[in-house]
Design a protein around this motif. Sequence first.
Motif, mmCIF file in Angstrom:
data_model
loop_
_atom_site.group_PDB
_atom_site.id
_atom_site.type_symbol
_atom_site.label_atom_id
_atom_site.label_comp_id
_atom_site.label_asym_id
_atom_site.label_seq_id
_atom_site.Cartn_x
_atom_site.Cartn_y
_atom_site.Cartn_z
ATOM 1 N N ASP A 111 0.831 -1.205 0.000
ATOM 2 C CA ASP A 111 0.000 0.000 0.000
ATOM 3 C C ASP A 111 0.869 1.260 0.000
ATOM 4 O O ASP A 111 0.518 2.264 -0.607
ATOM 5 C CB ASP A 111 -0.918 -0.009 1.222
ATOM 6 N N GLU A 112 1.995 1.206 0.718
ATOM 7 C CA GLU A 112 2.906 2.356 0.758
ATOM 8 C C GLU A 112 4.326 1.868 0.977
ATOM 9 O O GLU A 112 4.546 0.751 1.465
ATOM 10 C CB GLU A 112 2.535 3.316 1.905
ATOM 11 N N VAL A 113 5.305 2.739 0.639
ATOM 12 C CA VAL A 113 6.707 2.477 0.983
ATOM 13 C C VAL A 113 7.185 3.660 1.816
ATOM 14 O O VAL A 113 7.003 4.815 1.409
ATOM 15 C CB VAL A 113 7.586 2.340 -0.291
ATOM 16 N N TRP A 114 7.746 3.391 2.987
ATOM 17 C CA TRP A 114 8.266 4.463 3.850
ATOM 18 C C TRP A 114 9.785 4.362 3.881
ATOM 19 O O TRP A 114 10.333 3.336 4.297
ATOM 20 C CB TRP A 114 7.739 4.329 5.291
ATOM 21 N N ILE A 115 10.457 5.432 3.429
ATOM 22 C CA ILE A 115 11.924 5.450 3.435
ATOM 23 C C ILE A 115 12.369 6.273 4.647
ATOM 24 O O ILE A 115 12.178 7.500 4.669
ATOM 25 C CB ILE A 115 12.454 6.127 2.144
ATOM 26 N N PHE A 116 12.929 5.614 5.637
ATOM 27 C CA PHE A 116 13.403 6.323 6.835
ATOM 28 C C PHE A 116 14.873 6.682 6.672
ATOM 29 O O PHE A 116 15.697 5.819 6.388
ATOM 30 C CB PHE A 116 13.247 5.439 8.080
ATOM 31 N N LYS A 159 3.072 0.889 -10.146
ATOM 32 C CA LYS A 159 1.875 0.397 -9.470
ATOM 33 C C LYS A 159 1.215 1.483 -8.631
ATOM 34 O O LYS A 159 0.378 1.194 -7.767
ATOM 35 C CB LYS A 159 2.220 -0.813 -8.605
ATOM 36 N N ASN A 160 1.654 2.730 -8.878
ATOM 37 C CA ASN A 160 1.023 3.866 -8.204
ATOM 38 C C ASN A 160 1.088 3.756 -6.672
ATOM 39 O O ASN A 160 0.113 4.057 -5.980
ATOM 40 C CB ASN A 160 -0.440 3.933 -8.656
ATOM 41 N N ILE A 161 2.207 3.305 -6.163
ATOM 42 C CA ILE A 161 2.370 3.147 -4.707
ATOM 43 C C ILE A 161 3.009 4.423 -4.144
ATOM 44 O O ILE A 161 4.101 4.800 -4.574
ATOM 45 C CB ILE A 161 3.285 1.931 -4.389
ATOM 46 N N PRO A 162 2.368 5.098 -3.211
ATOM 47 C CA PRO A 162 2.984 6.306 -2.646
ATOM 48 C C PRO A 162 4.235 5.977 -1.822
ATOM 49 O O PRO A 162 4.290 4.950 -1.157
ATOM 50 C CB PRO A 162 1.899 6.887 -1.729
ATOM 51 N N ILE A 163 5.229 6.864 -1.925
ATOM 52 C CA ILE A 163 6.460 6.728 -1.130
ATOM 53 C C ILE A 163 6.465 7.879 -0.119
ATOM 54 O O ILE A 163 6.171 9.019 -0.483
ATOM 55 C CB ILE A 163 7.716 6.890 -2.027
ATOM 56 N N TRP A 164 6.794 7.587 1.119
ATOM 57 C CA TRP A 164 7.011 8.646 2.115
ATOM 58 C C TRP A 164 8.474 8.663 2.509
ATOM 59 O O TRP A 164 9.059 7.600 2.739
ATOM 60 C CB TRP A 164 6.179 8.381 3.376
ATOM 61 N N ALA A 200 4.137 10.859 -4.948
ATOM 62 C CA ALA A 200 3.077 10.077 -5.589
ATOM 63 C C ALA A 200 2.858 10.610 -7.001
ATOM 64 O O ALA A 200 3.515 11.559 -7.425
ATOM 65 C CB ALA A 200 1.799 10.167 -4.772
ATOM 66 N N ARG A 201 1.925 9.993 -7.721
ATOM 67 C CA ARG A 201 1.720 10.390 -9.112
ATOM 68 C C ARG A 201 1.169 11.805 -9.228
ATOM 69 O O ARG A 201 1.535 12.565 -10.099
ATOM 70 C CB ARG A 201 0.777 9.403 -9.796
#
Length: 475
Positions: free
Chosen positions: A227-232, A282-287, A302-303
């Motif tokens: 659903d999402e990817v979080w880059i810390f 795949k239109n997955i939001p990245i934070w 995001a897109r």
Amino acid sequence: MSELVVMKFGGTSIGSAERIKNVAGIVGDARQIIQPVVVVSAMATVTDSLLNAAIHAASKQRSKLELELLRLKTLHMDTIVGLQLSDHEQGQLDKKVEGLLSELTNLLESIYLLGELTPRARDMILSFGERFSIQLVASAFTSAGVDAKAIEASQLIVTNESFGNARPLLEESIPKTKSQIKKLLAKNKVPVITGFIGATTQGITTTLGRGGSDYTATIIGHCLDADEVWIFTDVDGAMTADPRIIPNARTIPALSYAEAAELSYFGAKVLHPLTMVPASLKNIPIWVKNTFNPDAPGTRIARHVYFAEKVSKAISSMNGLSLVTVQGQGMSGVPGIAAKVFSSIAAQNINVLLISQASSEYNICFVVKQDDGAKAVSILRKAFESEMKTHSIESVKLDDNLAIMAVVGEGMRGYPGMAGMIFSSLGDAGVNIVAIAQGSSELNISLVVAQDDVTTAVQCVHDVFHLTDSRVRPK
Ligand code: ADP
Ligand code: ASP
Ligand code: MG
């Protein structure tokens, strides 16, 4: 079912026992509301140490090699002690890490004997950083009550054979990743996956290029339909400029995939430039979020395009570059010269970062890494030998010690006067512009300047667009 989120932690975020425990806390908290799949980098400085060790081995510098190995061993063993695991857990972890250390030592000894470091052997050596770190992180998670399992991405991500810069074969990676990770999730375990590495269809270890763990996170996200990817990382998000250069840079709340890709391509180290590709498919939001300040909102990528009240959103820069100029009055109107220039360069695997051509066609210039500059010039002089004899091409020349500065923002599209504002502010600051390029998408204007001028140039354009007080709000 709770949302599946890939959480990636960079080298600084897991740089010590305390920091690894902090990450265990973040994942433990997140697990109350989402289903985490964790990707980690090597501990900070480890990949550089491994690279040094490999270079010392190939050049038969025994004492330097041993010092580097000792440094790696001490860092990981001291960190294990700092994790304060139970005797049983520590014993098991010691055994795994000692096994990896002896495998690494044997490989380095083979490189020492051969006196040669191939790209394939280098990737194998570099993979150890993440192979160590997943063991430490998974044990720390389990000890903090987050049942975890370490997994090497060579079991999941299939890549081509471009050692040092491998590209994922997504269709092949999807079934492998899905089957193995879903099994663990079904058992309520948190997978802790190595960033940065993959393997060819033959099972030979590859790496995705320096900083590649961000890319791993979105590849895994893509394969699992996350659903999402979080880059810390160690800053509050993607910022209006590199905070080490521009102290008053600000966090940007939202970027499009294209904006984030442009920024990272032109030097914003916060994300590997290809990170956005698997997510956007795949239109997955990245934070992008801060491990040391997890409550800060971070940057959403995001897109959708979010317009800034300022037309440009951020500036990135890249040092250590050379400009190659192919020049000659006889080039004008002769078809195929540009094609010959770039095919000759590509045939030698030299990456071109920016291209600019004067409308008179009197010259073509392009930017490469400084390490590639001399080679590019000699290739072109050879390729155009006959044209140089007839003077249709007069010179192929090289300028070193240059930098690119890229001004990025979707809002720049169709906005008149952008370039003028940039040029006049740089002119006022006495910065000479060596070359200019604007992508046809108009979301980026890139300028080549002397490396000595780049900090002044970035600060000056940052000021002219008032990026310090910009408030970028989603519409
Ligand atoms: P990680 O180890 O978490 O992958 P990196 O060191 O690779 O972290 O990337 C984060 C660093 O990128 C920050 O500490 C910052 O110094 C640098 N950086 C460069 N440009 C930017 C930018 N535009 N926004 C945020 N950080 C940036
Ligand atoms: N450890 C690798 C590197 O230092 C990958 C990463 O940190 O993203 O390049
Ligand atoms: Mg990084």
